[in-house]
Design a protein around this motif. Structure first.
Motif, PDB file in Angstrom:
ATOM      1  N   PRO A 105     -14.500 -10.771  -5.900  1.00  0.00           N
ATOM      2  CA  PRO A 105     -13.139 -10.835  -5.329  1.00  0.00           C
ATOM      3  C   PRO A 105     -12.166 -10.208  -6.568  1.00  0.00           C
ATOM      4  N   GLU A 106     -12.488 -10.561  -7.771  1.00  0.00           N
ATOM      5  CA  GLU A 106     -12.252 -10.127  -8.682  1.00  0.00           C
ATOM      6  C   GLU A 106     -11.897  -8.544  -8.250  1.00  0.00           C
ATOM      7  N   PHE A 107     -12.755  -7.491  -8.361  1.00  0.00           N
ATOM      8  CA  PHE A 107     -13.235  -6.180  -8.482  1.00  0.00           C
ATOM      9  C   PHE A 107     -11.953  -6.061  -6.887  1.00  0.00           C
ATOM     10  N   GLU A 108     -12.723  -6.302  -6.478  1.00  0.00           N
ATOM     11  CA  GLU A 108     -12.032  -6.177  -4.925  1.00  0.00           C
ATOM     12  C   GLU A 108     -10.093  -5.583  -5.152  1.00  0.00           C
ATOM     13  N   GLN A 109      -9.736  -6.997  -5.453  1.00  0.00           N
ATOM     14  CA  GLN A 109      -8.457  -7.002  -5.472  1.00  0.00           C
ATOM     15  C   GLN A 109      -7.846  -5.936  -6.763  1.00  0.00           C
ATOM     16  N   PHE A 110      -8.149  -5.733  -7.897  1.00  0.00           N
ATOM     17  CA  PHE A 110      -8.134  -4.715  -8.642  1.00  0.00           C
ATOM     18  C   PHE A 110      -8.131  -3.783  -8.399  1.00  0.00           C
ATOM     19  N   ARG A 111      -8.918  -3.394  -7.806  1.00  0.00           N
ATOM     20  CA  ARG A 111      -9.135  -1.772  -6.873  1.00  0.00           C
ATOM     21  C   ARG A 111      -8.077  -1.773  -5.753  1.00  0.00           C
ATOM     22  N   GLN A 112      -8.049  -2.434  -4.500  1.00  0.00           N
ATOM     23  CA  GLN A 112      -6.673  -2.362  -3.994  1.00  0.00           C
ATOM     24  C   GLN A 112      -5.404  -2.437  -4.859  1.00  0.00           C
ATOM     25  N   MET A 113      -4.948  -3.191  -5.394  1.00  0.00           N
ATOM     26  CA  MET A 113      -4.044  -3.440  -6.232  1.00  0.00           C
ATOM     27  C   MET A 113      -3.655  -1.501  -7.291  1.00  0.00           C
ATOM     28  N   ARG A 114      -5.181  -1.168  -7.647  1.00  0.00           N
ATOM     29  CA  ARG A 114      -5.241   0.189  -8.121  1.00  0.00           C
ATOM     30  C   ARG A 114      -4.503   0.833  -6.739  1.00  0.00           C
ATOM     31  N   ASN A 115      -5.437   1.117  -5.643  1.00  0.00           N
ATOM     32  CA  ASN A 115      -4.882   2.226  -4.644  1.00  0.00           C
ATOM     33  C   ASN A 115      -3.393   2.110  -4.117  1.00  0.00           C
ATOM     34  N   ALA A 116      -3.122   0.949  -4.132  1.00  0.00           N
ATOM     35  CA  ALA A 116      -1.971   0.711  -3.815  1.00  0.00           C
ATOM     36  C   ALA A 116      -0.362   0.890  -4.237  1.00  0.00           C
ATOM     37  N   SER A 117      -1.138   1.047  -6.252  1.00  0.00           N
ATOM     38  CA  SER A 117      -0.230   1.931  -7.118  1.00  0.00           C
ATOM     39  C   SER A 117       0.071   2.964  -7.432  1.00  0.00           C
ATOM     40  N   GLN A 118      -1.146   4.019  -7.062  1.00  0.00           N
ATOM     41  CA  GLN A 118      -1.696   5.150  -6.892  1.00  0.00           C
ATOM     42  C   GLN A 118      -0.898   5.978  -5.431  1.00  0.00           C
ATOM     43  N   TYR A 119      -1.534   5.136  -3.962  1.00  0.00           N
ATOM     44  CA  TYR A 119      -1.299   5.890  -3.042  1.00  0.00           C
ATOM     45  C   TYR A 119      -0.430   4.879  -2.308  1.00  0.00           C
ATOM     46  N   PRO A 120       0.928   5.209  -3.081  1.00  0.00           N
ATOM     47  CA  PRO A 120       1.854   4.261  -2.115  1.00  0.00           C
ATOM     48  C   PRO A 120       2.386   4.464  -0.967  1.00  0.00           C
ATOM     49  N   ASP A 121       2.400   3.138  -0.416  1.00  0.00           N
ATOM     50  CA  ASP A 121       3.298   3.561   0.894  1.00  0.00           C
ATOM     51  C   ASP A 121       4.763   3.003   0.883  1.00  0.00           C
ATOM     52  N   GLU A 123       5.808  -0.032   2.013  1.00  0.00           N
ATOM     53  CA  GLU A 123       5.275  -0.926   1.978  1.00  0.00           C
ATOM     54  C   GLU A 123       4.973  -1.747   0.255  1.00  0.00           C
ATOM     55  N   SER A 124       5.198  -0.762   0.148  1.00  0.00           N
ATOM     56  CA  SER A 124       3.851  -1.156  -0.968  1.00  0.00           C
ATOM     57  C   SER A 124       5.006  -2.230  -2.611  1.00  0.00           C
ATOM     58  N   PRO A 125       4.660  -3.042  -3.317  1.00  0.00           N
ATOM     59  CA  PRO A 125       5.527  -3.743  -4.143  1.00  0.00           C
ATOM     60  C   PRO A 125       4.943  -2.773  -5.276  1.00  0.00           C
ATOM     61  N   GLU A 126       6.177  -2.724  -6.395  1.00  0.00           N
ATOM     62  CA  GLU A 126       6.269  -2.183  -7.028  1.00  0.00           C
ATOM     63  C   GLU A 126       4.697  -2.932  -8.421  1.00  0.00           C
ATOM     64  N   LEU A 127       4.961  -2.776  -8.918  1.00  0.00           N
ATOM     65  CA  LEU A 127       3.636  -3.667  -9.451  1.00  0.00           C
ATOM     66  C   LEU A 127       4.825  -4.311 -11.403  1.00  0.00           C
ATOM     67  N   THR A 128       4.738  -5.218 -11.761  1.00  0.00           N
ATOM     68  CA  THR A 128       5.725  -6.147 -12.309  1.00  0.00           C
ATOM     69  C   THR A 128       4.898  -6.266 -13.196  1.00  0.00           C
ATOM     70  N   HIS A 129       5.185  -6.682 -14.210  1.00  0.00           N
ATOM     71  CA  HIS A 129       5.207  -6.990 -15.870  1.00  0.00           C
ATOM     72  C   HIS A 129       3.215  -8.188 -15.788  1.00  0.00           C
ATOM     73  N   SER A 130       4.075  -9.163 -14.838  1.00  0.00           N
ATOM     74  CA  SER A 130       2.797  -9.792 -14.446  1.00  0.00           C
ATOM     75  C   SER A 130       1.868  -9.197 -13.945  1.00  0.00           C
ATOM     76  N   ASP A 131       1.944  -8.517 -13.018  1.00  0.00           N
ATOM     77  CA  ASP A 131       0.619  -6.971 -12.438  1.00  0.00           C
ATOM     78  C   ASP A 131      -0.173  -6.955 -13.683  1.00  0.00           C
ATOM     79  N   ALA A 132       0.857  -6.377 -14.995  1.00  0.00           N
ATOM     80  CA  ALA A 132       0.240  -5.301 -15.808  1.00  0.00           C
ATOM     81  C   ALA A 132      -0.678  -6.158 -17.051  1.00  0.00           C
TER      82      ALA A 132
END
Length: 162
Positions: A105-121, A123-132
């Motif tokens: 679950p941790e790896f999947e979430q991290f990978r998916q968040m990374r993909n969303a930030s690298q290849y945004p559409d 509807e992708s939310p911007e990464l927050t300080h909390s995310d970082a």
């Protein structure tokens, strides 16, 4: 039979993972750990000013820590599309129960968040300080876990079981 061996055998059979020479495996793994440590330090230094870059550097450190475990087993991802998922499958299946940062679950979430930030559409939310902050903490746990594991257990070359 090694934990996760069916996943590793499958990934090798599908040519998503390949075996590499034992020569230099420890040097390669150590270099990955060293580079991951540098990226993690850089990520920490950017936490207050650039959440997106901090997140991205933390992900790089996380993945390098995972790759170091594969390198110790004389394994590497063949590259191409899906290579990050291959690392996830290989490392989570073998080490997710002993290094919680590498749980599926941790790896999947991290990978998916990374993909969303690298290849945004749109509807992708911007990464927050909390995310970082979360990313830096998870990468730190993964790096520490990889170092602790390899200092206490000899990860020899992986041999296909089938």
């Amino acid at each position: 039979m090694r934990k996760g061996s069916s996943a590793i055998d499958f990934l090798i059979e599908k040519e998503r993972l390949e075996s590499v020479s034992e020569e230099g495996r420890d040097r390669a793994a150590d270099r990955l750990i060293h580079d991951a440590s540098k990226r993690l330090r850089s990520a920490r230094s950017l936490l207050g000013s650039d959440s997106g870059s901090a997140f991205s550097l933390a992900y790089d450190a996380y993945r390098m820590a995972a790759d170091s475990l594969l390198a110790r087993q004389c394994l590497r991802v063949t590259g191409g599309e899906g290579s990050h998922r291959t690392v996830e499958e290989a490392v989570s299946s073998q080490f997710g129960d002993v290094i919680s940062a590498f749980s599926k679950p941790e790896f999947e979430q991290f990978r998916q968040m990374r993909n969303a930030s690298q290849y945004p559409d749109f509807e992708s939310p911007e990464l927050t300080h909390s995310d970082a902050q979360w990313a830096v903490s998870l990468a730190d746990d993964a790096l520490s876990g990889a170092q602790d594991l390899t200092s206490s257990v000899e990860l020899g070359p992986y041999r296909v079981t089938s």
